[in-house]
Design a protein around this motif. Structure first.
Motif, PDB file in Angstrom:
ATOM      1  N   ILE A 178      21.353 -88.284 -58.147  1.00 52.89           N
ATOM      2  CA  ILE A 178      21.184 -86.991 -58.822  1.00 52.89           C
ATOM      3  C   ILE A 178      19.846 -86.948 -59.538  1.00 52.89           C
ATOM      4  O   ILE A 178      19.540 -87.825 -60.352  1.00 52.89           O
ATOM      5  N   GLU A 235      30.063 -95.811 -60.818  1.00 55.74           N
ATOM      6  CA  GLU A 235      29.280 -94.590 -61.026  1.00 55.74           C
ATOM      7  C   GLU A 235      27.957 -94.877 -61.743  1.00 55.74           C
ATOM      8  O   GLU A 235      27.947 -95.476 -62.820  1.00 55.74           O
ATOM      9  N   THR A 236      26.849 -94.440 -61.133  1.00 57.20           N
ATOM     10  CA  THR A 236      25.522 -94.513 -61.768  1.00 57.20           C
ATOM     11  C   THR A 236      24.767 -93.198 -61.664  1.00 57.20           C
ATOM     12  O   THR A 236      23.658 -93.091 -62.188  1.00 57.20           O
ATOM     13  N   TYR A 237      25.329 -92.179 -60.981  1.00 53.49           N
ATOM     14  CA  TYR A 237      24.655 -90.894 -60.753  1.00 53.49           C
ATOM     15  C   TYR A 237      23.292 -91.115 -60.096  1.00 53.49           C
ATOM     16  O   TYR A 237      22.332 -90.369 -60.348  1.00 53.49           O
ATOM     17  N   ASP A 248      21.927 -88.325 -70.026  1.00 53.49           N
ATOM     18  CA  ASP A 248      23.172 -87.833 -69.428  1.00 53.49           C
ATOM     19  C   ASP A 248      23.241 -86.309 -69.444  1.00 53.49           C
ATOM     20  O   ASP A 248      23.749 -85.690 -68.497  1.00 53.49           O
ATOM     21  N   VAL A 303      21.538 -85.003 -66.488  1.00 51.03           N
ATOM     22  CA  VAL A 303      22.358 -85.166 -65.279  1.00 51.03           C
ATOM     23  C   VAL A 303      23.424 -84.076 -65.220  1.00 51.03           C
ATOM     24  O   VAL A 303      23.666 -83.468 -64.166  1.00 51.03           O
ATOM     25  N   ILE A 328      24.067 -81.191 -62.272  1.00 54.23           N
ATOM     26  CA  ILE A 328      25.337 -80.981 -61.572  1.00 54.23           C
ATOM     27  C   ILE A 328      25.801 -79.539 -61.704  1.00 54.23           C
ATOM     28  O   ILE A 328      26.209 -78.904 -60.714  1.00 54.23           O
ATOM     29  N   ARG A 334      21.602 -99.368 -61.092  1.00 54.18           N
ATOM     30  CA  ARG A 334      21.243 -98.405 -60.049  1.00 54.18           C
ATOM     31  C   ARG A 334      20.428 -99.050 -58.945  1.00 54.18           C
ATOM     32  O   ARG A 334      19.671-100.000 -59.176  1.00 54.18           O
ATOM     33  N   ASP A 355      31.713 -91.046 -67.296  1.00 50.86           N
ATOM     34  CA  ASP A 355      31.737 -91.270 -65.849  1.00 50.86           C
ATOM     35  C   ASP A 355      32.376 -90.122 -65.083  1.00 50.86           C
ATOM     36  O   ASP A 355      32.619 -90.237 -63.878  1.00 50.86           O
ATOM     37  N   TYR A 394      31.219 -86.772 -65.023  1.00 48.65           N
ATOM     38  CA  TYR A 394      30.385 -85.568 -65.002  1.00 48.65           C
ATOM     39  C   TYR A 394      30.373 -84.873 -63.649  1.00 48.65           C
ATOM     40  O   TYR A 394      30.230 -83.646 -63.576  1.00 48.65           O
ATOM     41  N   ARG A 395      30.571 -85.601 -62.571  1.00 44.93           N
ATOM     42  CA  ARG A 395      30.638 -84.939 -61.257  1.00 44.93           C
ATOM     43  C   ARG A 395      31.850 -83.999 -61.181  1.00 44.93           C
ATOM     44  O   ARG A 395      31.866 -83.068 -60.371  1.00 44.93           O
ATOM     45  N   ARG A 426      24.237 -98.387 -66.285  1.00 42.70           N
ATOM     46  CA  ARG A 426      25.223 -97.797 -67.178  1.00 42.70           C
ATOM     47  C   ARG A 426      26.180 -98.883 -67.641  1.00 42.70           C
ATOM     48  O   ARG A 426      26.354 -99.913 -66.997  1.00 42.70           O
TER      49      ARG A 426
END
Length: 457
Positions: free
Chosen positions: A153, A148-150, A34, A37, A41, A192, A121, A123-124, A171
């Motif tokens: 990214i 959310e799974t990013y 994480d 990630v 971002i 994902r 969830d 982080y964006r 996740r």
């Protein structure tokens, strides 16, 4: 053999001019992934990574709530960061991850310590949250997501060796083990898109990496459905292994109730799917397993061990064990010790039970095993595992293994270390080998933690 390594700069943090971001990561491999990630971002928002907290404009602490002592460490670290806030009045400190999710009100009330709180969830939303915090507002987003799974990214890699990397394939968690806070801090399980996972694996291999670890709270329950197309974990394993035969593939963590023969047969078909399975038992007592809501019995677990031995001979097995869960008796404890003996684990993560607020155990069960008894039982488990690890390693003396070189030995720069497919660390004289090479090594000696060997030309 020497492999041709390509430039990995595209996977690495951007440094240089710009606002400086420092990240500290606590807890599990999921948190490490994480943090990568998060960096991706925030690099997109103009931040540049620094390893020096004293020179940072933003310090993010990625936190763990799995045990109380993990949270206490983070509170202590936040108090230590006051020194940087005194010297840099504009410094923003954020708490992200599982502890942020669980203790959001308590954290944001600590205005002299914390400027920002973001759950796993959210982080964006960090660029916006940082702008709010910079303007003096309390910046909080701890909303959990069912989606959310990013996935799209590309994480910015923070590992030191450029050889091994993590790929998050899912996740959240649906298992609701009675002692565990994860479903409350990371939300429900979601997988994902496999194509995004394969893209990430190819990027890593093309960038010089030679090993990936697929991460999930329960990787065995990975399931992606798109129209008529359904992919399970065995399908994903085979696809990632097919990226390149020189790319080693590991995974963590497996839940015993979902470890299928299909997964084991897939592992047997691909030599680059590593012969190591982490299979948390938590207890050897069926009574304890029922209280823990693990959804399997001792007999079921041993049946999975038998399947591993039959389908994947030579596969190493590691585990997690909890000492002193609610109502645990001396007999329950002895059953855990006997399970350890029967399986012969190569290694284990071993803990005292730590009650976590709002879990089923905290709400409905008494934490009634005295701390001194927990400690004594844990010490017995640790002592037995040290013996089992030594036994396991002694069986490897005289054998040859392919070792992926990961770095220079801490004891001597004339030696390198790497791991076997079975996830055992081997130290050997470096010769002309380089980090990232595969080399053949004959094991000549061992301790309970490490194998020692010689290169085989």
């Amino acid at each position: 053999m020497n492999l041709n390594h390509v430039n990995i700069s595209g996977l690495r943090p951007i440094v240089g001019d710009g606002r400086k971001l420092y990240i500290e990561t606590y807890g599990c491999q999921m948190n490490a992934g994480d943090s990568e990630v998060v960096l991706s971002i925030l690099q997109g928002d103009g931040f540049r990574y620094t390893e020096d907290p004293a020179g940072a404009d933003v310090i993010l602490i990625n936190t763990c709530s799995i045990r109380d002592n993990a949270e206490q460490r983070i509170w202590g670290r936040l108090r230590e960061l006051r020194q940087y806030k005194k010297k840099n009045k504009g410094l923003l400190v954020g708490v992200i991850g599982c502890m942020a999710e669980r203790l959001r009100e308590k954290l944001i009330d600590q205005e002299e310590l914390v400027n920002l709180v973001a759950g796993p969830d959210a982080y964006r939303d960090l660029p916006r949250l940082l702008r709010e915090a910079g303007g003096g507002a309390k910046a909080v987003n701890v909303l959990l997501s069912g989606e959310e799974t990013y996935a799209e990214i590309s994480p910015v890699r923070l590992d030191k060796n450029g050889v091994s990397a993590y790929i998050s394939i899912m996740r959240g968690c649906n298992n609701m083990c009675s002692y565990c806070v994860v479903p409350y801090t990371r939300g429900a399980e979601r997988s994902r898109d496999p194509q995004t996972i394969l893209r990430e694996a190819r990027e890593l291999f093309d960038g010089g990496y030679r090993e990936v670890t697929l991460l999930g709270q329960n990787v065995n329950s990975y399931r992606w459905k798109n129209g008529e197309t359904v992919a399970g974990f065995a399908d994903l394993l085979g696809a990632v292994a097919s990226v390149d035969p020189k790319l080693r593939v590991r995974f963590s963590t497996s839940h015993p109730k979902d470890l299928s023969d299909e997964v084991l047969h897939t592992m047997a078909r691909y030599p680059n799917l590593c012969r190591a399975i982490h299979l948390p038992a938590q207890s050897g007592s069926t009574r304890m397993l029922e209280l823990m809501n693990r959804k399997y019995t001792r007999e079921w677990y041993l049946g999975r061990i038998e399947a591993i031995r039959r389908i994947l001979p030579g596969c190493s097995i590691s585990t997690d064990l909890i000492a002193g869960f609610c109502t645990e008796t001396d007999d329950d404890h002895r059953q855990t010790l006997s399970l350890m003996e029967e399986v012969g684990y190569a290694s284990a993560f071993m803990f005292k039970y730590s009650e976590r607020p709002n879990t089923k155990a905290a709400r409905h069960m008494a934490d009634d095993v005295p701390d001194g008894v927990k400690t004594a039982r844990l010490n017995e488990i640790i002592a037995l595992q040290n013996e089992l690890s030594l036994r396991s390693n002694r069986l490897d003396v005289g054998r040859e293994f392919e070792v992926l070189v990961e770095g220079v030995s801490k004891r001597s720069d004339r030696q390198l270390f790497g791991r076997t497919s079975q996830n055992k660390v081997v130290v050997f004289d470096r010769g002309d080998a380089r980090v990232g090479d595969y080399v053949r090594v004959r094991v000549t000696d061992c301790s309970s933690a490490t194998l020692h060997g010689q290169r085989v030309e």
